[in-house]
Design an enzyme around this catalytic site. Structure first.
Site, PDB file in Angstrom:
ATOM      1  N   HIS A 189       0.801  -1.228   0.000  1.00 28.23           N
ATOM      2  CA  HIS A 189       0.000   0.000   0.000  1.00 28.23           C
ATOM      3  C   HIS A 189       0.838   1.284   0.000  1.00 28.23           C
ATOM      4  CE1 HIS A 189      -3.370  -2.551   0.224  1.00 28.23           C
ATOM      5  NE2 HIS A 189      -3.574  -2.592   1.522  1.00 28.23           N
ATOM      6  N   HIS A 236      -9.827   1.852   0.277  1.00 26.24           N
ATOM      7  CA  HIS A 236      -9.702   0.718   1.195  1.00 26.24           C
ATOM      8  C   HIS A 236     -10.811   0.689   2.247  1.00 26.24           C
ATOM      9  CE1 HIS A 236      -7.718  -2.464   3.387  1.00 26.24           C
ATOM     10  NE2 HIS A 236      -6.713  -2.476   2.536  1.00 26.24           N
ATOM     11  N   GLU A 260     -11.415  -3.952  -3.106  1.00 24.74           N
ATOM     12  CA  GLU A 260     -10.477  -2.923  -3.550  1.00 24.74           C
ATOM     13  C   GLU A 260     -10.251  -3.059  -5.052  1.00 24.74           C
ATOM     14  OE1 GLU A 260      -6.953  -3.545  -0.924  1.00 24.74           O
ATOM     15  OE2 GLU A 260      -8.412  -4.655   0.274  1.00 24.74           O
TER      16      GLU A 260
HETATM   17  C1  BGC Z   1      -4.397  -6.527   2.062  1.00 23.78           C
HETATM   18  C2  BGC Z   1      -4.328  -7.256   3.378  1.00 23.78           C
HETATM   19  C3  BGC Z   1      -3.985  -6.262   4.455  1.00 23.78           C
HETATM   20  C4  BGC Z   1      -5.043  -5.185   4.456  1.00 23.78           C
HETATM   21  C5  BGC Z   1      -4.802  -4.115   5.468  1.00 23.78           C
HETATM   22  C6  BGC Z   1      -5.460  -5.495   2.172  1.00 23.78           C
HETATM   23  O1  BGC Z   1      -5.544  -4.791   0.974  1.00 23.78           O
HETATM   24  O2  BGC Z   1      -4.606  -7.387   0.999  1.00 23.78           O
HETATM   25  O3  BGC Z   1      -3.376  -8.283   3.353  1.00 23.78           O
HETATM   26  O4  BGC Z   1      -3.913  -6.866   5.714  1.00 23.78           O
HETATM   27  O5  BGC Z   1      -5.113  -4.587   3.187  1.00 23.78           O
HETATM   28  O6  BGC Z   1      -3.526  -3.660   5.393  1.00 23.78           O
END
Ligand code: BGC
Length: 368
Positions: A112, A194, A333
């Site tokens: 991210h 998210h 997402e």
């Molecule tokens: C990821 C997860 C992660 C979450 C929060 C998601 O997009 O795929 O693995 O724990 O985001 O960070």
């Protein structure tokens, strides 16, 4: 026209960051009483309130009511995620024969956007109300345009990038998110939102009885660190299959760690496409909460969607709806596939100078 009824969208204070920056949020309200609250910290969706049977409203996205918690413990609740959402293996990549090393923040990988991604930045914000502009009283749509300039080499990514994220709440009960970005050097990009949804109400229960459909015949299998192995595999006859509506909890025990996978959205199905100005978005997923009958429809321009079943929530984060326990929210997402920089066969995620990156995703809420 009664000018008294016209409500301008004015910023409200959401407190300050630890560094003392002012955080503002905006309340967008449509004609059915649906409300989206969006903040300039992380261009974040704080709450999405929908009218309920009791004549009140229910907030259907997980969040906090103060800045301190967003900064200290938010697992990207409602955030805009970038410069590259999802994972990049080993936090490095090569582009045009140059090697780049990124901030590593998820085991051996970058997740991210790194340690301080777009979700932790303060964005410029400009609200708009197309009803007001056209002389109508709160008709049509209203929203906020967020802008952020990401410096060259921020978190290790090349190129100075200008990013715009526009949230629009329409009178058709859609929250539309439009993304645009330009860069002065070639760079990978993958922007998403998210939000963790719980259509029964944030903090009220787990989401295991929610019935999910994902319009995808294939997904990208991953290794132990959640990096795609590079293949696309059929979901048929596996616990990954959501081609027809299935309770999220029906087979979750058979999936190690729970769902946290990228689905390749079927591109050949014209399942209820929507046309938004000159962009065509396809129906990627839908979710129904059986008790309230409330439904979430998700449309996007993107080739993939990460379905994450809130596996790492553990009840330690207590938000505006109570303690957020394991599986208390799910994320859909919209994105390019994870680790695309290492997979030439995946859809391209490189943005070059002179080109404009565009992404549109719509979350529409249908009541019964
Ligand atoms: C990821 C997860 C992660 C979450 C929060 C998601 O997009 O795929 O693995 O724990 O985001 O960070």
């Amino acid at each position: 026209m009664n000018s008294e009824q016209i409500t301008k969208i004015t910023p409200k204070s959401f407190g300050k960051t630890a560094a003392g920056e002012e955080v503002k949020y905006f309340e967008l309200k449509n004609k059915h009483g649906m409300v989206a609250e969006v903040a300039n910290y992380g261009a974040t969706l704080l709450r999405l309130l929908v009218p309920d049977d009791a004549g009140s409203t229910t907030n259907i996205v997980l969040g906090f009511d103060n800045m301190a918690q967003y900064q200290k413990e938010s697992p990207y609740f409602g955030s805009t995620v970038g410069r590259v959402a999802n994972r990049i293996a080993k936090g490095e990549f090569e582009l045009d024969s140059k090697r780049y090393k990124l901030a590593v923040n998820n085991g051996p990988n970058t997740l991210h956007g790194g340690i301080k991604g777009f979700d932790k930045q303060i964005w410029e914000a400009k609200p708009f109300d197309r009803g007001l502009e056209s002389g109508l009283d709160r008709g049509l749509e209203r929203g906020v345009v967020f802008n952020y300039i990401s410096d060259d080499m921020e978190e290790g990514f090349p190129g100075k990038m200008s990013v715009t994220v526009t949230y629009t709440l329409t009178d058709d009960d859609e929250l539309r998110i439009d993304y645009e970005a330009m860069t002065d050097k070639p760079t990978p990009i993958n922007l998403t939102n998210h939000s963790y949804f719980n259509l029964a109400g944030a903090g009220s229960s787990d989401i295991l009885s929610h019935e999910l459909t994902i319009y995808a015949d294939k997904y990208t299998p991953v290794d132990d660190t959640l990096i795609p192995v590079g293949t696309l595999e059929a979901v048929s006859n596996t616990s990954m299959d959501f081609k027809t509506a299935t309770a999220i909890g029906a087979r979750i025990d058979q999936v190690k760690g729970g769902y946290d996978h990228n689905y390749a959205i079927n591109q050949n199905v014209s399942a209820a496409p929507k046309q938004v100005s000159n962009t065509r978005v396809g129906l990627a997923a839908e979710v129904k909460e059986p008790k309230s009958g409330r439904r979430l429809m998700m449309y996007t321009t993107e080739p993939g969607v990460q379905f994450y079943s809130g596996n790492f929530l553990d009840g330690s984060a207590v938000g505006n709806g109570g303690a957020y326990k394991k599986h208390y929210g799910f994320c859909l997402e919209a994105q390019h596939f994870p680790d695309s920089v290492h997979q030439p066969a995946f859809p391209n995620s490189i943005l070059r100078p002179g080109d404009t990156y565009r992404q549109t995703t719509i979350y529409q809420i249908l009541q019964k």
